[in-house]
Design a protein around this motif. Structure first.
Motif, short mmCIF file in Angstrom:
data_model
loop_
_atom_site.label_atom_id
_atom_site.label_comp_id
_atom_site.label_asym_id
_atom_site.label_seq_id
_atom_site.Cartn_x
_atom_site.Cartn_y
_atom_site.Cartn_z
N SER A 111 0.81 -1.21 0.00
CA SER A 111 0.00 0.00 0.00
C SER A 111 0.84 1.27 0.00
O SER A 111 0.32 2.35 -0.09
CB SER A 111 -0.93 0.02 1.22
OG SER A 111 -0.18 0.15 2.40
N VAL A 112 2.15 1.13 0.10
CA VAL A 112 3.03 2.30 0.14
C VAL A 112 4.04 2.21 -0.98
O VAL A 112 4.72 1.21 -1.14
CB VAL A 112 3.77 2.39 1.50
CG1 VAL A 112 4.72 3.57 1.52
CG2 VAL A 112 2.78 2.46 2.63
N GLY A 113 4.11 3.25 -1.79
CA GLY A 113 5.14 3.31 -2.82
C GLY A 113 4.91 2.42 -4.01
O GLY A 113 5.84 2.09 -4.72
N VAL A 114 3.70 1.97 -4.25
CA VAL A 114 3.41 1.12 -5.40
C VAL A 114 3.14 2.01 -6.60
O VAL A 114 2.36 2.95 -6.54
CB VAL A 114 2.20 0.21 -5.13
CG1 VAL A 114 1.84 -0.57 -6.38
CG2 VAL A 114 2.51 -0.74 -3.99
N GLU A 115 3.80 1.72 -7.69
CA GLU A 115 3.65 2.52 -8.90
C GLU A 115 3.02 1.67 -9.99
O GLU A 115 3.38 0.53 -10.20
CB GLU A 115 5.03 2.99 -9.35
CG GLU A 115 5.01 3.88 -10.57
CD GLU A 115 6.40 4.33 -10.97
OE1 GLU A 115 6.60 4.55 -12.16
OE2 GLU A 115 7.26 4.42 -10.10
N VAL A 116 2.06 2.22 -10.69
CA VAL A 116 1.45 1.54 -11.82
C VAL A 116 2.24 1.98 -13.05
O VAL A 116 2.26 3.14 -13.40
CB VAL A 116 -0.04 1.90 -11.96
CG1 VAL A 116 -0.65 1.18 -13.14
CG2 VAL A 116 -0.78 1.57 -10.69
N THR A 117 2.90 1.03 -13.68
CA THR A 117 3.80 1.36 -14.77
C THR A 117 3.14 2.09 -15.92
O THR A 117 2.04 1.76 -16.33
CB THR A 117 4.46 0.09 -15.32
OG1 THR A 117 3.56 -0.98 -15.27
CG2 THR A 117 5.71 -0.25 -14.58
N GLN A 118 3.81 3.09 -16.43
CA GLN A 118 3.47 3.84 -17.64
C GLN A 118 2.10 4.50 -17.62
O GLN A 118 1.59 4.89 -18.66
CB GLN A 118 3.59 2.94 -18.88
CG GLN A 118 4.98 2.40 -19.09
CD GLN A 118 5.04 1.49 -20.30
OE1 GLN A 118 4.02 1.16 -20.88
NE2 GLN A 118 6.23 1.10 -20.68
N SER A 119 1.49 4.66 -16.46
CA SER A 119 0.18 5.29 -16.43
C SER A 119 0.18 6.61 -15.68
O SER A 119 -0.76 7.38 -15.81
CB SER A 119 -0.84 4.36 -15.78
OG SER A 119 -0.56 4.23 -14.41
N GLY A 120 1.22 6.85 -14.88
CA GLY A 120 1.25 8.04 -14.06
C GLY A 120 0.56 7.85 -12.72
O GLY A 120 0.54 8.75 -11.90
N LEU A 121 -0.03 6.67 -12.49
CA LEU A 121 -0.72 6.40 -11.24
C LEU A 121 0.26 5.88 -10.20
O LEU A 121 1.09 5.02 -10.49
CB LEU A 121 -1.83 5.37 -11.46
CG LEU A 121 -2.97 5.85 -12.35
CD1 LEU A 121 -3.93 4.69 -12.63
CD2 LEU A 121 -3.71 7.00 -11.71
N VAL A 122 0.16 6.42 -8.98
CA VAL A 122 1.04 6.03 -7.89
C VAL A 122 0.18 5.84 -6.64
O VAL A 122 -0.73 6.64 -6.39
CB VAL A 122 2.10 7.13 -7.62
CG1 VAL A 122 2.99 6.77 -6.46
CG2 VAL A 122 2.93 7.39 -8.85
N MET A 123 0.46 4.80 -5.87
CA MET A 123 -0.27 4.56 -4.63
C MET A 123 0.47 5.29 -3.51
O MET A 123 1.65 5.05 -3.29
CB MET A 123 -0.33 3.06 -4.32
CG MET A 123 -1.18 2.71 -3.14
SD MET A 123 -2.93 3.01 -3.38
CE MET A 123 -3.39 1.66 -4.44
N GLU A 124 -0.22 6.23 -2.84
CA GLU A 124 0.35 6.95 -1.72
C GLU A 124 -0.63 6.91 -0.55
O GLU A 124 -1.76 7.35 -0.68
CB GLU A 124 0.63 8.41 -2.09
CG GLU A 124 1.78 8.59 -3.04
CD GLU A 124 2.09 10.06 -3.29
OE1 GLU A 124 1.54 10.93 -2.58
OE2 GLU A 124 2.88 10.32 -4.21
N ASP A 125 -0.17 6.38 0.57
CA ASP A 125 -1.00 6.31 1.78
C ASP A 125 -2.35 5.66 1.51
O ASP A 125 -3.38 6.10 2.01
CB ASP A 125 -1.19 7.69 2.39
CG ASP A 125 0.13 8.31 2.85
OD1 ASP A 125 0.99 7.56 3.32
OD2 ASP A 125 0.28 9.54 2.71
N GLY A 126 -2.36 4.64 0.68
CA GLY A 126 -3.60 3.91 0.39
C GLY A 126 -4.49 4.56 -0.64
O GLY A 126 -5.58 4.08 -0.90
#
Length: 61
Positions: free
Chosen positions: A11-26
């Motif tokens: 839930s912390v620091g997960v990046e969705v490749t090539q989409s610009g989406l990033v998981m921050e604090d859930g």
């Protein structure tokens, strides 16, 4: 999705490749690399305040 280096918590620091989406604090955040225009931020804050006032008035009215 791929975890960033050194992260064991998905839930912390997960990046969705090539989409610009990033998981921050859930929360899934869309990162463009550009700041929002001031007008957009002001409108969001104004609308949030209006909604909060309407909610408070409905509870106490």
């Amino acid at each position: 999705m791929r975890p960033t280096a050194g992260s064991d918590d998905s839930s912390v620091g997960v990046e969705v490749t090539q989409s610009g989406l990033v998981m921050e604090d859930g929360l899934l955040i869309y990162r463009t690399g550009h700041p929002l225009p001031v007008e957009v931020v002001e409108n969001i804050i104004r609308r949030s305040r209006q909604e909060r006032i309407a909610h408070i008035l409905c509870e106490h009215g």
